[in-house]
Scaffold this motif. Structure first.
Motif, PDB file in Angstrom:
ATOM      1  N   UNK A 125       0.834  -1.194   0.000  1.00  0.00           N
ATOM      2  CA  UNK A 125       0.000   0.000   0.000  1.00  0.00           C
ATOM      3  C   UNK A 125       0.880   1.260   0.000  1.00  0.00           C
ATOM      4  N   UNK A 126       0.535   2.257  -0.809  1.00  0.00           N
ATOM      5  CA  UNK A 126       1.348   3.470  -0.866  1.00  0.00           C
ATOM      6  C   UNK A 126       1.409   4.236   0.450  1.00  0.00           C
ATOM      7  N   UNK A 127       0.444   4.037   1.331  1.00  0.00           N
ATOM      8  CA  UNK A 127       0.449   4.738   2.606  1.00  0.00           C
ATOM      9  C   UNK A 127       0.993   3.875   3.750  1.00  0.00           C
ATOM     10  N   UNK A 128       1.559   2.709   3.405  1.00  0.00           N
ATOM     11  CA  UNK A 128       2.096   1.821   4.440  1.00  0.00           C
ATOM     12  C   UNK A 128       3.472   2.300   4.898  1.00  0.00           C
ATOM     13  N   UNK A 129       3.874   1.888   6.099  1.00  0.00           N
ATOM     14  CA  UNK A 129       5.202   2.241   6.632  1.00  0.00           C
ATOM     15  C   UNK A 129       6.302   1.676   5.734  1.00  0.00           C
ATOM     16  N   UNK A 130       6.086   0.482   5.234  1.00  0.00           N
ATOM     17  CA  UNK A 130       7.099  -0.150   4.386  1.00  0.00           C
ATOM     18  C   UNK A 130       7.349   0.671   3.136  1.00  0.00           C
ATOM     19  N   UNK A 131       6.271   1.105   2.503  1.00  0.00           N
ATOM     20  CA  UNK A 131       6.413   1.917   1.291  1.00  0.00           C
ATOM     21  C   UNK A 131       7.059   3.256   1.606  1.00  0.00           C
ATOM     22  N   UNK A 132       6.716   3.841   2.740  1.00  0.00           N
ATOM     23  CA  UNK A 132       7.320   5.108   3.137  1.00  0.00           C
ATOM     24  C   UNK A 132       8.818   4.945   3.383  1.00  0.00           C
TER      25      UNK A 132
ATOM     26  N   UNK B  89      14.400  -3.976   2.150  1.00  0.00           N
ATOM     27  CA  UNK B  89      13.298  -3.431   2.933  1.00  0.00           C
ATOM     28  C   UNK B  89      11.934  -3.818   2.370  1.00  0.00           C
ATOM     29  N   UNK B  90      11.934  -4.609   1.297  1.00  0.00           N
ATOM     30  CA  UNK B  90      10.691  -5.029   0.642  1.00  0.00           C
ATOM     31  C   UNK B  90      10.326  -6.432   1.128  1.00  0.00           C
TER      32      UNK B  90
END
Length: 232
Positions: free
Chosen positions: A139-146, A187-188
């Motif tokens: 998700x673009x708003x997830x911590x991982x994506x951030x 990190x993915x």
């Protein structure tokens, strides 16, 4: 009608001819610039090529800061010629030379093969953790994506490597671009090569001395230093 104001700028451009085989030299070109705030270094170089010396070698493609082809050292700092606006450069004279730590092919054009050899050491391809029929989505708003965020925007221009002191002293160093790419995959959570990639990255990342040169010059405002610290 107002008379157009022209400002004279001097461009000292590094020249190297492989058929001569010397250490190279700088040629001086004087240009009158009509609108410095809308004229880039690449615009000026193409004008030199068209009107002063058609033998001048410079690499470029997109002209909109996306392909990374026109990386060079501009007044002592790495940058993209197509993104660097002349109005932002202080002084009457502008010095242009090829990127550091790369073999010079001709004039401002360097051989990028060593860069991509180091980049491949990071295993820069995605390998799925498990087979799935549908794409696994972050998700673009997830911590991982951030966390990964801007680091995925690397255009492989080589500016970070050119600015890196350790790239000079450690010839086998993977370099900031390769380590930044390794970070985006480490990190993915979807990637299935974490152990293999981490082993390679760990072998390289402690050559970094956190001088932040790579972060300072990145035209996409990525911080390879942050990526390296994540791996460490």
């Amino acid at each position: 009608m107002d008379r157009v104001s022209l400002k004279k700028r001097v461009f000292n451009v590094f020249r190297y001819d492989p058929t001569v085989g010397d250490d190279g030299h700088f040629d001086r070109f004087e240009l009158e610039i009509e609108n410095e705030s809308k004229t880039t270094v690449l615009d000026a170089l193409l004008r030199v090529q068209r009107k002063h010396d058609p033998s001048l070698a410079v690499r470029y493609a997109c002209r909109v800061s996306m392909c990374g082809s026109c990386g060079m050292v501009i007044n002592g700092q790495e940058g993209l010629a197509c993104k660097t606006v002349i109005a932002d450069l202080k002084g009457e004279e502008i010095n242009l030379r090829p990127l550091n730590h790369f073999p010079v092919v001709k004039d401002l054009v360097v051989d990028m093969d060593p860069f991509f050899e180091k980049y491949r050491e990071a295993m820069p391809y995605f390998e799925a953790l498990e087979a799935q029929q549908e794409p696994s989505i972050i998700r673009p708003d997830s911590r991982e994506r951030e966390d990964i965020g801007l680091s995925t925007e690397c255009i492989a221009c080589g500016c970070c490597v050119s600015s890196c002191t350790m790239a000079h002293w450690h010839k086998d160093y993977m370099g900031p671009a390769g380590l930044n790419r390794a970070f985006t995959l480490l990190a993915d959570s979807r990637d299935g090569m974490r152990v293999e990639r981490l082993i390679r990255a760990m072998d390289a990342c402690y050559n970094c001395r956190l001088e932040l040169n790579c972060t300072e010059v990145c035209p996409k405002e990525i911080s390879p230093t942050r990526s390296i610290k994540y791996i460490q």
